[in-house]
Write an enzyme that holds these catalytic residues in place. Structure first.
Site, short mmCIF file in Angstrom:
data_model
loop_
_atom_site.label_atom_id
_atom_site.label_comp_id
_atom_site.label_asym_id
_atom_site.label_seq_id
_atom_site.Cartn_x
_atom_site.Cartn_y
_atom_site.Cartn_z
N GLU A 189 0.82 -1.21 0.00
CA GLU A 189 0.00 0.00 0.00
C GLU A 189 0.85 1.26 0.00
O GLU A 189 1.90 1.30 0.65
CB GLU A 189 -0.81 0.07 1.31
CG GLU A 189 -2.08 -0.71 1.29
CD GLU A 189 -2.91 -0.43 2.55
OE1 GLU A 189 -3.68 -1.33 2.90
OE2 GLU A 189 -2.79 0.65 3.16
N CYS A 225 2.29 8.44 2.23
CA CYS A 225 2.44 7.49 3.32
C CYS A 225 3.00 6.22 2.68
O CYS A 225 2.34 5.61 1.84
CB CYS A 225 1.08 7.25 3.95
SG CYS A 225 1.11 6.01 5.24
N CYS A 233 3.66 -7.13 8.14
CA CYS A 233 4.37 -6.64 9.32
C CYS A 233 4.39 -7.73 10.39
O CYS A 233 3.37 -8.38 10.61
CB CYS A 233 3.66 -5.40 9.87
SG CYS A 233 4.52 -4.65 11.29
N CYS A 277 0.39 -5.82 16.13
CA CYS A 277 -0.34 -4.94 17.05
C CYS A 277 -1.84 -5.26 16.95
O CYS A 277 -2.35 -5.53 15.86
CB CYS A 277 -0.07 -3.47 16.71
SG CYS A 277 1.67 -3.05 16.93
N CYS A 300 -4.30 -3.32 14.45
CA CYS A 300 -3.76 -2.97 13.12
C CYS A 300 -4.03 -4.07 12.10
O CYS A 300 -3.68 -5.24 12.32
CB CYS A 300 -2.26 -2.72 13.25
SG CYS A 300 -1.48 -2.36 11.67
N GLY A 333 4.21 -2.17 7.64
CA GLY A 333 5.53 -2.60 8.08
C GLY A 333 6.12 -1.77 9.21
O GLY A 333 5.65 -0.70 9.54
N GLU A 334 7.20 -2.31 9.77
CA GLU A 334 7.92 -1.65 10.85
C GLU A 334 9.28 -1.19 10.29
O GLU A 334 10.18 -2.01 10.09
CB GLU A 334 8.09 -2.64 12.02
CG GLU A 334 9.01 -2.19 13.12
CD GLU A 334 8.82 -0.74 13.55
OE1 GLU A 334 7.71 -0.34 13.88
OE2 GLU A 334 9.82 0.00 13.55
N SER A 369 5.17 5.20 18.08
CA SER A 369 3.79 4.76 18.33
C SER A 369 3.71 4.24 19.75
O SER A 369 4.00 3.08 20.02
CB SER A 369 3.41 3.67 17.32
OG SER A 369 3.31 4.23 16.04
N LEU A 370 3.33 5.11 20.66
CA LEU A 370 3.33 4.76 22.08
C LEU A 370 2.03 4.02 22.45
O LEU A 370 2.07 2.94 23.01
CB LEU A 370 3.48 6.05 22.91
CG LEU A 370 4.16 5.92 24.25
CD1 LEU A 370 5.52 5.25 24.14
CD2 LEU A 370 4.32 7.31 24.89
N ASN A 389 -9.45 3.74 13.88
CA ASN A 389 -10.24 3.42 12.70
C ASN A 389 -10.64 1.95 12.79
O ASN A 389 -9.77 1.09 12.74
CB ASN A 389 -9.38 3.57 11.43
CG ASN A 389 -9.54 4.93 10.84
OD1 ASN A 389 -10.64 5.37 10.57
ND2 ASN A 389 -8.43 5.60 10.64
N CYS A 449 -4.21 1.52 8.31
CA CYS A 449 -3.04 0.82 7.80
C CYS A 449 -3.34 -0.64 7.45
O CYS A 449 -3.77 -1.41 8.30
CB CYS A 449 -1.99 0.89 8.92
SG CYS A 449 -0.51 -0.02 8.63
N1 SAH Z 1 5.09 0.14 12.39
C1 SAH Z 1 5.11 1.56 12.41
C2 SAH Z 1 4.50 2.24 11.20
C3 SAH Z 1 3.20 1.66 10.65
S1 SAH Z 1 1.69 2.03 11.44
C4 SAH Z 1 4.46 2.08 13.69
O1 SAH Z 1 3.88 1.28 14.41
O2 SAH Z 1 4.56 3.26 13.98
C5 SAH Z 1 1.46 3.73 11.29
C6 SAH Z 1 0.48 4.28 12.30
O3 SAH Z 1 -0.87 3.84 12.01
C7 SAH Z 1 0.80 3.82 13.70
O4 SAH Z 1 0.85 4.87 14.61
C8 SAH Z 1 -0.33 2.87 13.98
O5 SAH Z 1 -0.56 2.74 15.30
C9 SAH Z 1 -1.49 3.49 13.21
N2 SAH Z 1 -2.62 2.54 13.03
C10 SAH Z 1 -2.57 1.24 12.72
N3 SAH Z 1 -3.81 0.70 12.74
C11 SAH Z 1 -4.67 1.70 13.06
C12 SAH Z 1 -6.10 1.78 13.22
N4 SAH Z 1 -6.88 0.71 13.08
N5 SAH Z 1 -6.63 2.99 13.54
C13 SAH Z 1 -5.83 4.09 13.69
N6 SAH Z 1 -4.50 4.07 13.54
C14 SAH Z 1 -3.90 2.89 13.24
#
Ligand code: SAH
Length: 349
Positions: free
Chosen positions: A102, A115, A122, A126, A129, A169-170, A222-223, A298, A341
């Site tokens: 994507e 983006c 990934c 999480c 995600c 991805g990370e 991403s805390l 989301n 994402c």
């Molecule tokens: N792995 C990296 C980058 C990819 S995710 C990271 O974790 O930062 C990019 C951002 O999208 C992250 O902050 C992630 O938490 C957010 N994200 C992923 N799924 C989401 C969802 N369902 N709703 C809102 N934000 C989301």
């Protein structure tokens, strides 16, 4: 693989030319017995004209072009494209081996942000995600990251101004290729390092490694939780990397690079969005040069979290502001459908 480091890299291995610097292209054209100025032309055709095959480069002799027919540029094809009402465009790009990634183009009056993805899938898994739910396929190569930016630039017929590594991805698990792509996007595509953000869930020692590259990029962490227990619930890898250790590495990043930290915090109703979480987050960020981006969740099909109400979001924002934390709310753009994402890919592949 940089062209200068191996004797006849492209001619022998047919690795893609996209991602090569002018110096590397110069070495390459000279290996072909061509004058150095050909490299400048090649560089321009690759990065400005977006050529997809060497046979299209009309300023090269027909004979030379034919002898180079086997050398790939390394561009993807658009597998799927969807435009949201706010003009955000989501792309699924097909890579040379058939894998799909994507990329998203997000326009405003002054900016065009892309983006980008750093991996196919990934491994971080999480809980909220869509990409994480789909598992990991492979890292992206440098040229596959750069290609996403060129593709969006061409499709919008407008220069890309900003890049965020917030696609699939990370990035810090694919650090070498991500750093190489950042350098190429900066030097060869012409995007300022300060306009590039690398977002990570936090991988032990990798933030330090990134800092040692002395780039001027923004680091976003991403805390998502205000304490260790909450992070562990949402992010499996947090079990092996404690909250305070992560914060310490971030502090060091700020010190080494002089850049302010971005903190990403997804808001999940009833899970991490209570006023006490805001207070705890503020405590943990005290004295830190940072900006908090709150991302209302989301919804994805594979998880049953909920997005907090606008009122709850406002209360959280105010609680941070009252504690002198710089904060904004970031609603994912264009995202009435296939929002978060990895969701678009999950629904189309
Ligand atoms: N792995 C990296 C980058 C990819 S995710 C990271 O974790 O930062 C990019 C951002 O999208 C992250 O902050 C992630 O938490 C957010 N994200 C992923 N799924 C989401 C969802 N369902 N709703 C809102 N934000 C989301």
């Amino acid at each position: 693989m940089p062209v200068v480091e191996s004797p006849k890299p492209h001619a022998s291995s047919s690795s893609p030319l996209l991602g090569a610097t002018l110096a590397e292209l110069t070495a390459w054209v000279q290996q072909q017995g061509q004058p150095a100025y050909r490299a400048k032309q090649l560089h321009q055709w690759i990065y400005e004209k977006g050529v997809r095959s060497l046979s299209e480069i009309s300023v090269f002799s027909k004979q030379w072009r034919e002898s180079l027919a086997h050398v790939p540029i390394g561009r993807s094809t658009i597998h799927h494209r969807s435009v949201a009402p706010d003009e955000t465009v989501k792309y699924l790009l097909k890579l040379a081996d058939g894998q799909i990634v994507e990329a998203v183009g997000i326009p405003t009056e002054k900016r065009l942000t892309v983006c980008v993805s750093s991996q196919v899938g990934c491994p971080m898994a999480c809980d909220f995600c869509a990409t994480g739910k789909g598992g990991f396929q492979r890292h992206l190569a440098k040229h596959e990251i750069v290609d996403q930016v060129l593709t969006v630039q061409e499709d919008f017929k407008r220069r890309v101004s900003h890049i965020v590594f917030m696609g699939m991805g990370e990035p810090l698990l694919n650090l070498e290729n991500v750093v190489a792509a950042v350098k190429c996007l900066n030097e060869d595509v012409g995007i300022g390092q300060r306009n590039i953000t690398i977002s990570t869930v936090g991988i032990r020692d990798r933030i330090h490694l990134l800092a040692e590259h002395h780039l001027q990029v923004t680091l976003a962490v991403s805390l998502h939780g205000s304490n260790q227990k909450l992070r562990e619930k949402l992010i499996p890898s947090a079990r092996n990397y404690r909250f305070d250790e992560l914060m310490e590495e971030c502090r060091e990043y700020v010190k080494i690079t002089g850049r302010r930290l971005s903190v990403e915090y997804i808001l999940l109703a009833g899970v991490n969005d209570l006023p006490e979480h805001a207070a705890e987050l503020a405590d943990n960020l005290r004295g830190f040069q940072c900006h908090v981006n709150l991302i209302p969740y989301n919804p994805i099909a594979e998880a049953d979290y909920e997005r907090p109400s606008d009122y709850r979001i406002k209360v959280f924002v105010e609680a941070l502001k009252a504690r002198h934390i710089a904060v904004s709310v970031r609603y994912s753009r264009g995202l009435d459908a296939d929002a978060a994402c990895g969701q678009l890919r999950a629904s189309r592949v």
